[in-house]
Design an enzyme around this catalytic site. Structure first.
Site, mmCIF file in Angstrom:
data_model
loop_
_atom_site.group_PDB
_atom_site.id
_atom_site.type_symbol
_atom_site.label_atom_id
_atom_site.label_comp_id
_atom_site.label_asym_id
_atom_site.label_seq_id
_atom_site.Cartn_x
_atom_site.Cartn_y
_atom_site.Cartn_z
ATOM 1 N N GLU A 62 0.823 -1.209 0.000
ATOM 2 C CA GLU A 62 0.000 0.000 0.000
ATOM 3 C C GLU A 62 0.858 1.260 0.000
ATOM 4 O O GLU A 62 1.965 1.282 0.540
ATOM 5 C CB GLU A 62 -0.878 0.025 1.257
ATOM 6 C CG GLU A 62 -1.821 -1.160 1.363
ATOM 7 C CD GLU A 62 -2.471 -1.282 2.721
ATOM 8 O OE1 GLU A 62 -3.612 -1.769 2.776
ATOM 9 O OE2 GLU A 62 -1.835 -0.899 3.731
ATOM 10 N N LYS A 75 3.686 6.988 2.968
ATOM 11 C CA LYS A 75 4.304 5.777 3.501
ATOM 12 C C LYS A 75 4.067 4.630 2.535
ATOM 13 O O LYS A 75 2.973 4.481 1.990
ATOM 14 C CB LYS A 75 3.730 5.422 4.876
ATOM 15 C CG LYS A 75 4.382 4.175 5.493
ATOM 16 C CD LYS A 75 3.922 3.931 6.919
ATOM 17 C CE LYS A 75 2.558 3.297 6.989
ATOM 18 N NZ LYS A 75 2.195 2.910 8.379
ATOM 19 N N ARG A 118 3.836 4.467 15.978
ATOM 20 C CA ARG A 118 2.692 5.300 15.584
ATOM 21 C C ARG A 118 1.370 4.600 15.842
ATOM 22 O O ARG A 118 0.416 5.191 16.348
ATOM 23 C CB ARG A 118 2.832 5.681 14.115
ATOM 24 C CG ARG A 118 1.728 6.553 13.564
ATOM 25 C CD ARG A 118 0.514 5.745 13.142
ATOM 26 N NE ARG A 118 0.619 5.155 11.832
ATOM 27 C CZ ARG A 118 -0.221 4.256 11.361
ATOM 28 N NH1 ARG A 118 -1.208 3.778 12.125
ATOM 29 N NH2 ARG A 118 -0.090 3.762 10.148
ATOM 30 N N ASP A 233 -7.522 -4.681 9.010
ATOM 31 C CA ASP A 233 -6.977 -3.516 8.306
ATOM 32 C C ASP A 233 -6.925 -3.687 6.788
ATOM 33 O O ASP A 233 -6.181 -2.980 6.113
ATOM 34 C CB ASP A 233 -5.586 -3.172 8.833
ATOM 35 C CG ASP A 233 -4.609 -4.335 8.712
ATOM 36 O OD1 ASP A 233 -4.979 -5.374 8.137
ATOM 37 O OD2 ASP A 233 -3.472 -4.200 9.195
ATOM 38 N N SER A 298 -9.648 0.653 14.298
ATOM 39 C CA SER A 298 -8.379 1.210 13.844
ATOM 40 C C SER A 298 -7.884 0.495 12.586
ATOM 41 O O SER A 298 -7.717 -0.724 12.594
ATOM 42 C CB SER A 298 -7.339 1.063 14.962
ATOM 43 O OG SER A 298 -6.043 1.342 14.493
ATOM 44 N N VAL A 299 -7.659 1.255 11.532
ATOM 45 C CA VAL A 299 -7.041 0.681 10.328
ATOM 46 C C VAL A 299 -5.729 1.375 9.984
ATOM 47 O O VAL A 299 -4.966 0.885 9.159
ATOM 48 C CB VAL A 299 -8.005 0.721 9.119
ATOM 49 C CG1 VAL A 299 -9.228 -0.139 9.381
ATOM 50 C CG2 VAL A 299 -8.394 2.145 8.752
#
Length: 352
Positions: A62, A75, A118, A233, A298-299
């Site tokens: 990704e 990123k 993070r 995710d 959260s993804v």
């Protein structure tokens, strides 16, 4: 940090570890969370798009880009659960920060370690706004590469003192307990999901298998808990039974991405969710009732990585924890790039 625009600071894995240890893990987690919250509070300024994903049968690669109009960041990250069986990391990453005014990069860095920091900082930041007051015990289901970071972030930011650990591989739990020795956390080895969630005000799920899974069943989730669902995710990868979602107040980063990748991919496209940035800015309510089940789906979103990149860029100043990369061609005449090549050739010939 650099005298010439063509020189770009590069933070290697070794230097990232040195920087984190120099600053202290608790400080880094807390300050990254502060940077994320500061950026979430100016959410409307950012470019926002679901990450660009290339899926295969074995994983996903990704790109996660965003900009606040002054700086641009992206990123590169992969997720390959089968890698663990081959002695490789499930997730690896690197990132870049650039000056929008020139388009020139100002930082290139590893982000495998930084992403772990993070992700944990984001989890604890969400819990700071959503978890029940006074929660001191967290269940950590899935004790892989992310587990210690999550536990330490929740201790530093939310004040937990006990983490109840479970993984289908007992060696992973033993590894986690070993690594958390001396951290100030009480660690409890659990032999089942059921045992792990006993007495926990916060439940974190963080598993790697790329499939629809039921790590938590509905009967395991009592009133008043906060669920931090980290592992779901990507499309086709979830951890929670659908009935849990239907009982929960759901908070997300960026709905267009979370509806594709998160736990809420199991729900109707119009199922109500609350964006976390709105909670942080007071535009939406977080936890409103002691018996409420809150769920942070959260993804991971690009703005969080931007915040982490911005943090590392700021903290590098005055340190030697980077290398200088001659990364941008810098001819004397910007129009004469080929002439630069010819001069290099002449230099090589004379040196020979």
């Amino acid at each position: 940090m650099r005298d010439k625009l063509n020189i770009v600071p590069f933070v290697s894995v070794d230097n990232m570890m040195r920087l984190v240890l120099h600053l202290g893990v608790d400080r880094v987690l807390t300050e990254i969370a502060d940077y994320i919250e500061a950026d979430f509070r100016r959410w409307p300024l950012f470019d926002k798009t679901p990450r660009v994903a290339s899926h295969s049968d074995v994983g996903v690669i990704e790109l996660m880009p965003t900009s606040d109009g002054e700086m641009y960041g992206f990123k590169y990250v992969n997720g390959h659960p089968k890698n663990m069986r081959e002695g490789l990391q499930t997730v690896t990453a690197f990132g870049l920060l650039a000056d929008v005014n020139t388009g020139y990069p100002i930082l290139l860095t590893e982000m495998t370690i930084l992403t772990a920091l993070r992700t944990a900082a984001m989890s604890a930041l969400a819990a700071k706004h959503l978890a029940p007051k006074g929660a001191r015990t967290m269940a950590m289901i899935g004790n892989g590469a992310q587990a210690e970071f999550q536990a330490l972030a929740f201790r530093a930011i939310c004040g937990i003192d006990t983490v109840r650990l479970y993984d289908i591989d007992p060696a992973a739990t033993e590894k986690c307990i070993r690594n958390l020795q001396g951290s100030g956390l009480r660690t409890v080895f659990c032999r089942s999901n059921e045992e792990a969630v006993e007495g926990a005000g916060i439940i974190t799920t963080c598993t790697a298998d790329k499939q629809y899974a039921t790590i938590l069943t509905d009967n395991l989730v009592g009133a008043g808990v906060h669920i931090n669902a980290v592992g779901g995710d990507c499309p086709g990868k979830t951890e929670l039974h659908r009935d849990i979602l239907l009982r929960s107040s759901i908070f997300v980063e960026y709905p267009p991405q979370t509806r594709i990748e998160g736990e809420i991919q199991q729900l109707d496209a119009d199922h109500p969710v609350t964006e976390l940035w709105q909670v942080m800015t007071g535009q939406a309510a977080g936890r409103t009732d002691p018996r409420q089940i809150t769920l942070f789906d959260s993804v991971g979103f690009a703005i969080e990585d931007f915040s982490a990149l911005r943090y590392i860029h700021d903290r590098l100043k005055g340190t030697g924890f980077f290398e200088e990369l001659d990364m941008i061609a810098d001819p004397d005449d910007p129009r004469d790039l080929y002439g630069m090549l010819l001069r290099a050739k002449a230099g090589m010939t004379s040196a020979a």
